[in-house]
Design an enzyme around this catalytic site. Structure first.
Site, PDB file in Angstrom:
ATOM      1  N   HIS A   1       0.800  -1.285   0.004  1.00 28.12           N
ATOM      2  CA  HIS A   1       0.011  -0.053   0.020  1.00 28.12           C
ATOM      3  C   HIS A   1       0.833   1.504   0.020  1.00 28.12           C
ATOM      4  CE1 HIS A   1       1.030  -0.276   4.222  1.00 28.12           C
ATOM      5  NE2 HIS A   1       0.677   1.337   4.116  1.00 28.12           N
TER       6      HIS A   1
HETATM    7  C1  UD1 Z   1      -2.471   4.872   6.342  1.00 28.55           C
HETATM    8  C2  UD1 Z   1      -1.343   5.212   7.312  1.00 28.55           C
HETATM    9  C3  UD1 Z   1      -0.119   4.004   7.316  1.00 28.55           C
HETATM   10  C4  UD1 Z   1      -0.830   2.720   7.402  1.00 28.55           C
HETATM   11  C5  UD1 Z   1      -1.854   2.517   6.627  1.00 28.55           C
HETATM   12  C6  UD1 Z   1      -2.682   1.126   6.888  1.00 28.55           C
HETATM   13  C7  UD1 Z   1      -0.828   7.472   7.470  1.00 28.55           C
HETATM   14  C8  UD1 Z   1       0.405   8.731   7.134  1.00 28.55           C
HETATM   15  N1  UD1 Z   1      -0.497   6.303   6.761  1.00 28.55           N
HETATM   16  O1  UD1 Z   1      -2.083   4.929   5.143  1.00 28.55           O
HETATM   17  O2  UD1 Z   1       0.908   4.359   8.332  1.00 28.55           O
HETATM   18  O3  UD1 Z   1       0.262   1.648   7.194  1.00 28.55           O
HETATM   19  O4  UD1 Z   1      -2.714   3.551   6.871  1.00 28.55           O
HETATM   20  O5  UD1 Z   1      -3.683   0.858   6.119  1.00 28.55           O
HETATM   21  O6  UD1 Z   1      -1.678   7.848   8.107  1.00 28.55           O
HETATM   22  N2  UD1 Z   1      -9.318   4.781   1.597  1.00 28.55           N
HETATM   23  C9  UD1 Z   1     -10.437   4.291   1.441  1.00 28.55           C
HETATM   24  N3  UD1 Z   1     -11.305   3.878   2.459  1.00 28.55           N
HETATM   25  C10 UD1 Z   1     -10.575   3.835   3.697  1.00 28.55           C
HETATM   26  C11 UD1 Z   1      -9.448   4.695   4.062  1.00 28.55           C
HETATM   27  C12 UD1 Z   1      -8.678   4.997   3.044  1.00 28.55           C
HETATM   28  O7  UD1 Z   1     -10.857   4.138   0.225  1.00 28.55           O
HETATM   29  O8  UD1 Z   1     -11.537   3.418   4.804  1.00 28.55           O
HETATM   30  C13 UD1 Z   1      -8.522   5.426   0.420  1.00 28.55           C
HETATM   31  C14 UD1 Z   1      -8.436   6.940   0.646  1.00 28.55           C
HETATM   32  O9  UD1 Z   1      -9.184   7.490  -0.393  1.00 28.55           O
HETATM   33  C15 UD1 Z   1      -7.117   7.302   0.198  1.00 28.55           C
HETATM   34  C16 UD1 Z   1      -6.174   5.805   0.193  1.00 28.55           C
HETATM   35  O10 UD1 Z   1      -7.019   4.932   0.569  1.00 28.55           O
HETATM   36  O11 UD1 Z   1      -6.810   7.734  -0.885  1.00 28.55           O
HETATM   37  C17 UD1 Z   1      -5.191   6.232   1.329  1.00 28.55           C
HETATM   38  O12 UD1 Z   1      -5.724   6.361   2.555  1.00 28.55           O
HETATM   39  P1  UD1 Z   1      -5.025   7.145   3.740  1.00 28.55           P
HETATM   40  O13 UD1 Z   1      -5.869   6.832   5.044  1.00 28.55           O
HETATM   41  O14 UD1 Z   1      -4.691   8.498   3.385  1.00 28.55           O
HETATM   42  O15 UD1 Z   1      -3.579   6.486   3.905  1.00 28.55           O
HETATM   43  P2  UD1 Z   1      -3.048   4.972   3.929  1.00 28.55           P
HETATM   44  O16 UD1 Z   1      -2.484   4.556   2.650  1.00 28.55           O
HETATM   45  O17 UD1 Z   1      -4.266   3.857   4.201  1.00 28.55           O
END
Ligand code: UD1
Length: 390
Positions: free
Chosen positions: A224
Site C-alpha cells: 500500500h
Molecule cells: C495509512 C497510514 C499508514 C498505514 C496504513 C494502513 C498515515 C500517514 N498512513 O495509510 O501508516 O500503514 O494507513 O492501511 O496515516 N481509503 C479508502 N477507505 C478507507 C481509507 C482510505 O478508500 O477506509 C483510500 C483513501 O481514499 C485514500 C487511500 O485509501 O486515497 C489512502 O488512505 P490514507 O488514510 O490516506 O492512507 P493509507 O495509505 O491507508
C-alpha cells in the site's frame, strides 16, 4: 484519572484493543485509582472493511466520538483532526491523551493535546526508519518529541530515544502491544478455513476457486505504500515477477488496499491481475481472516510494518518491500523473520528463492509476550502519580 485514546487508521485498531481491555480489568479489580476512558476515532479509515470490522472482531467498544475526518491530503487530515480534537479536549479535559503508532491521527492528536497542556503518552515510541520521505517517520519523530511518556516495543527504540535526548525517566520498555492482540486471537483465527476465507473475500470479476489450499502452498501479498504503488514503473515489474515466476511454485493471495486497487486500475493493470488463475485479489481482510491466512502462508511479501512484526512472531519468512525499516528487531540479522528487499525485482527474487528453502526463525523479541497492554497502563498510572521510571 481521565484518559482519551485516539485511533485513526487500521493499524491503530489492533493496538488499542488490548489497552482498553487492560483499563476495563484495572477498573473491575477495584485496585488503585479508577480510569475514566474515552475512545476517539478520527475517521481517517472509514470503510467497513478498513475500520468497523476490526471493532467488531476485536471487541473494541464503539468510539465515544468520531471526528469523521475521512480522506484527504496529509495537511487536510492532520489539520481537520487537530481542529476537531481540540474542541473535544477542551470539553473533556483529560489528564492524558494516549496515541498509538505512526499514522496521521498520532501526530495530529499529540500536537493538539500538547498545545493545551495535556500530557501525551505514545505507545510504540522510539521507532526510526531515518527516512524522512515517509510520512510515518515524520509522525513518529514529532510525536515522540512532544510526548511526556514514551512506551517502547524493543530496546533499540530506547537507544534511539536516548540519542535524541529523551530523559530515561520518560521512557518505559513495555513490549509490542499488537502482539497482545495476536496472542488473544490466534486460537479463534486457527479455527477458520483458508478456502472459506478466500471464497468469502474474493474480489468480484475473478474465476471461481477450483483448487483447495492446505497451507504452505500459497504466499500472502500486501502492498500500500506510495513508494511501491504510486509508480507504474515500480509495480509493473513486480506483477510480472508474480505472473512469470512465483505462481509456478505457489498461488498468491493479495488482500488489496483501496489505494492500490485504484492505482492498478489507473495503470490498466487491474483486469489482467483479476483474470490470472493463480493470483487471487481479495477485499481488505478482517483481523481474524488475515491472521489465519498469514499463519500458514509459506511466505509473506509486504510493505506493512505490522506484518513484519506478526511474521516474526508467527515465524513465517517475510520479504519486506522497503529499503529501510523502523523495526530492525524483525530483521533476520536480529533474530526476526523479515528481509529488506526494496522494490528491485532481482533482490526480491534472490531472497524469495532463499526463503522458500530455509527453515523459519525461532526467536521472538523480548517482551512480545501478550502482556504489553498491562505494562502500558501501569506505566501511565505511575507517571500520573509522579513516579519516575528507573
Ligand atoms: C495509512 C497510514 C499508514 C498505514 C496504513 C494502513 C498515515 C500517514 N498512513 O495509510 O501508516 O500503514 O494507513 O492501511 O496515516 N481509503 C479508502 N477507505 C478507507 C481509507 C482510505 O478508500 O477506509 C483510500 C483513501 O481514499 C485514500 C487511500 O485509501 O486515497 C489512502 O488512505 P490514507 O488514510 O490516506 O492512507 P493509507 O495509505 O491507508
Amino acid at each position: 484519572m481521565k484518559i482519551i485514546s485516539v485511533v485513526g487508521a487500521r493499524p491503530n485498531f489492533m493496538k488499542v484493543a488490548p489497552f482498553i481491555e487492560a483499563i476495563q480489568q484495572h477498573n473491575s479489580s477495584g485496585a488503585g485509582e479508577a480510569v475514566d476512558h474515552l475512545l476517539v476515532h478520527t475517521g481517517q479509515h472509514y470503510d467497513d472493511r478498513m475500520s468497523d470490522l476490526f471493532f467488531e472482531e476485536l471487541g473494541i467498544p464503539r468510539p465515544d466520538l468520531n471526528l469523521n475526518v475521512g480522506s484527504g491530503t496529509h495537511a487536510e487530515q492532520v489539520g481537520h483532526t487537530m481542529i476537531k480534537l481540540e474542541k473535544v479536549l477542551m470539553d473533556e479535559r483529560p489528564d492524558w491523551v494516549v496515541v498509538l503508532g505512526d499514522v496521521n491521527a498520532t501526530i495530529a492528536c499529540s500536537l493538539a493535546a500538547k498545545k493545551l497542556g495535556i500530557k501525551v503518552c505514545h505507545i510504540e515510541a522510539g521507532l526510526r526508519s531515518r527516512d524522512m520521505d515517509m510520512p510515518e517517520e515524520i509522525n513518529r519523530i514529532v510525536t515522540d518529541r512532544l510526548s511526556d511518556l514514551l512506551l517502547t516495543p524493543d530496546r533499540m527504540a530506547i537507544e534511539n530515544l536516548k540519542k535524541e535526548g529523551v530523559p530515561d525517566s520518560s521512557i518505559a520498555f513495555v513490549g509490542n502491544i499488537m502482539i497482545d492482540t495476536l496472542h488473544r486471537n490466534k486460537p479463534e483465527a486457527d479455527k477458520r478455513n483458508v478456502n472459506e476465507i478466500i471464497q468469502r473475500n474474493i474480489l468480484a470479476g475473478q474465476p471461481a476457486l477450483t483448487r483447495k489450499f492446505k497451507g504452505k502452498d500459497y504466499i500472502v501479498v500486501t502492498l500500500h505504500r506510495p513508494s511501491n504503488v504510486d509508480h507504474q514503473d515500480v509495480i509493473e515489474p513486480i506483477l510480472d515477477f508474480f505472473k512469470d515466476e512465483v505462481v509456478k511454485r505457489q498461488s498468491i493471495f493479495w488482500p488489496i488496499h483501496p489505494r492500490t486497487r485504484v492505482k492498478l486500475k489507473e495503470y490498466g493493470l487491474l483486469d489482467e491481475v483479476l483474470s490470472h488463475p493463480d493470483i487471487y485479489l481479495l477485499e481488505p481482510l478482517g483481523y481474524l481472516d488475515m491472521l489465519r491466512m498469514n499463519s500458514t502462508a509459506s511466505l509473506i511479501l509486504t510493505d506493512s510494518g505490522g506484518l513484519q512484526e506478526e511474521s516474526t512472531v508467527l515465524q513465517i519468512p517475510c520479504l519486506t518491500m522497503r529499503w529501510n525499516t523502523e523495526r530492525p528487531v524483525t530483521l533476520k540479522e536480529h533474530g526476526g523473520a523479515s528481509s529488506l528487499v526494496g522494490n528491485d525485482v532481482t533482490k526480491i527474487r534472490n531472497q524469495y528463492l532463499k526463503d522458500i528453502e530455509t527453515a523459519p526463525v525461532k526467536e521472538v523479541p523480548e517482551l512480545w509476550d501478550g502482556q504489553t497492554a498491562n505494562r502500558c497502563l501501569e506505566s501511565i498510572l505511575k507517571a500520573h502519580n509522579g513516579y519516575l521510571h528507573a
